[in-house]
Design a protein around this motif. Structure first.
Motif, short mmCIF file in Angstrom:
data_model
loop_
_atom_site.label_atom_id
_atom_site.label_comp_id
_atom_site.label_asym_id
_atom_site.label_seq_id
_atom_site.Cartn_x
_atom_site.Cartn_y
_atom_site.Cartn_z
N GLY A 73 1.78 -2.38 -6.51
CA GLY A 73 1.00 -2.43 -5.29
C GLY A 73 0.69 -1.05 -4.73
O GLY A 73 0.86 -0.02 -5.40
N SER A 74 0.26 -1.04 -3.46
CA SER A 74 -0.20 0.21 -2.83
C SER A 74 0.57 0.57 -1.57
O SER A 74 0.36 1.65 -1.01
CB SER A 74 -1.69 0.09 -2.48
OG SER A 74 -1.91 -0.99 -1.59
N ASP A 75 1.45 -0.30 -1.11
CA ASP A 75 2.13 -0.08 0.18
C ASP A 75 3.32 0.86 -0.01
O ASP A 75 4.44 0.43 -0.27
CB ASP A 75 2.58 -1.41 0.77
CG ASP A 75 3.12 -1.26 2.18
OD1 ASP A 75 3.25 -0.12 2.66
OD2 ASP A 75 3.42 -2.30 2.81
N ILE A 76 3.07 2.15 0.16
CA ILE A 76 4.14 3.15 -0.02
C ILE A 76 5.06 3.21 1.19
O ILE A 76 6.10 3.88 1.14
CB ILE A 76 3.56 4.54 -0.31
CG1 ILE A 76 2.71 5.03 0.87
CG2 ILE A 76 2.74 4.54 -1.60
CD1 ILE A 76 2.25 6.47 0.75
N ILE A 77 4.70 2.52 2.27
CA ILE A 77 5.52 2.55 3.47
C ILE A 77 6.62 1.49 3.42
O ILE A 77 7.78 1.76 3.73
CB ILE A 77 4.65 2.36 4.73
CG1 ILE A 77 3.64 3.49 4.85
CG2 ILE A 77 5.51 2.29 6.00
CD1 ILE A 77 2.62 3.33 5.95
N ASN A 78 6.25 0.28 2.97
CA ASN A 78 7.20 -0.84 3.04
C ASN A 78 7.66 -1.38 1.70
O ASN A 78 8.71 -2.00 1.62
CB ASN A 78 6.58 -1.99 3.84
CG ASN A 78 6.22 -1.60 5.26
OD1 ASN A 78 7.08 -1.12 6.00
ND2 ASN A 78 4.96 -1.77 5.63
N SER A 79 6.87 -1.17 0.64
CA SER A 79 7.14 -1.89 -0.61
C SER A 79 7.57 -1.01 -1.77
O SER A 79 8.36 -1.44 -2.61
CB SER A 79 5.90 -2.69 -1.02
OG SER A 79 5.56 -3.62 -0.02
#
Length: 340
Positions: free
Chosen positions: A168-174
């Motif tokens: 994915g692309s969510d480097i903040i939460n995932s």
């Protein structure tokens, strides 16, 4: 890039917002494209709200029917006072425009000079031999320079983009970018960036890539990219894969000082299953950058390590198209000469 060709049928007009202003894009009945200011100088009506394209390339105002030549901007007809056009001698502003690779480009020069270069045309796109096989669009809250500068920032590739798009692309939460996990799909990137001496508006990135799983290269996953940065707003991404070639047209259009429209359009004759995989991967990786760009600060004199990549070379290249005296400013008037 202000519009894709398919968005503007023959005999139509469409308003666009670019460089902090509204402009009017007109396609004449003979298919030629023109760009003008959108406001009638008579009483201020907006041509895009009820106006028509008549007499091949004339813009007819919806308020009183005055007609303006889309090519020259000249007033050519007042339906109830036909003898007064030459006496009034009025013109609306026009802008240099070119249609290439099924996209419409606007030339902007801060001093009003004519175009000094044109984007390259690709026969396989123009002729339809390569079909449009994927598209993405993002609005990015950052200065225009941040996005193209990524091409010279080679060091970020093997950190921010090391982990495969399947995460994915969510480097903040995932995504934990620091995590070493052999069961993750990973990328290895190796590239270089340089500018062309004989075409100072073009910078080039060569990038080799392959994917790994459990420490082993994945067969057929390697690729080679020649990305040609043409001015600050156009990138021709020329790919060679294990089973075919493709071109991805990447455009960055400044809407406002800190709002950019970024688009990717993928052209190839490779099978659609691969195209969907590529566009998903490209979009996921790009959105990781969007997280960074939307929250970072432009540093005029960054603290660079020896292997960061030729970021300062890129900035000197970019100064061909941006005002040299105010790097890092957010004024739209910085844009000196470029196709958008």
């Amino acid at each position: 890039m202000i519009l894709e060709s398919e968005e503007l049928p023959k005999g139509s007009m469409k308003d666009v917002f670019v460089l902090g202003r509204q402009l009017l894009v007109v396609r004449a009945h003979d298919s030629r494209v023109y760009v003008t200011n959108p406001t009638c100088l008579h009483m201020g009506a907006n041509f895009s709200s009820g106006g028509r394209v008549v007499d091949n390339n004339k813009i007819q105002c919806p308020f009183h029917g005055w007609k303006w030549d889309a090519a020259s901007g000249a007033l050519v007809d007042i339906p109830y006072s036909r003898g007064d056009c030459q006496k009034i001698n009025a013109k609306i502003a026009t802008w240099p425009v070119i249609e290439r690779n099924k996209h419409i480009y606007l030339w902007f020069h801060s001093s009003g000079e004519s175009p000094s270069w044109e984007p390259e045309g690709f026969d396989k796109i123009e002729s339809g031999v390569w079909r449009a096989s994927g598209r993405s669009q993002h609005e990015v809250l950052c200065h225009q320079q941040e996005i193209p500068e990524n091409g010279a920032d080679l060091a970020h590739l093997n950190f921010l983009h090391r982990i495969g798009a399947n995460e994915g692309s969510d480097i903040i939460n995932s995504i934990d970018l620091s995590l070493e996990n052999i069961f993750q799909v990973t990328h290895t990137w190796n590239g270089e960036w340089f500018s062309l001496e004989d075409q100072k508006h073009i910078g080039v990135m060569h990038l080799k890539q392959y994917m790994q799983f459990m420490g082993w290269p994945i067969p057929g996953s390697d690729s080679f990219l020649r990305a040609e940065q043409v001015g600050p707003g156009i990138v021709h991404m020329k790919f060679k894969f294990a089973f075919g070639e493709a071109i991805c047209l990447h455009h960055v259009t400044p809407i406002e000082p800190l709002l950019q429209k970024a688009t990717f359009k993928f052209y190839t004759n490779i099978n659609m299953a691969f195209c969907k995989f590529f566009m998903y991967s490209e979009t996921s990786q790009f959105e990781r950058d969007v997280h960074i760009w939307s929250n970072k600060t432009f540093i005029k004199s960054p603290l660079l390590a020896p292997n960061d990549g030729p970021i300062n070379k890129f900035r000197r290249f970019n100064s061909v198209c941006l005002n040299r005296s105010v790097p890092g400013s957010t004024k739209l008037s910085e844009l000196s000469e470029t196709f958008l």
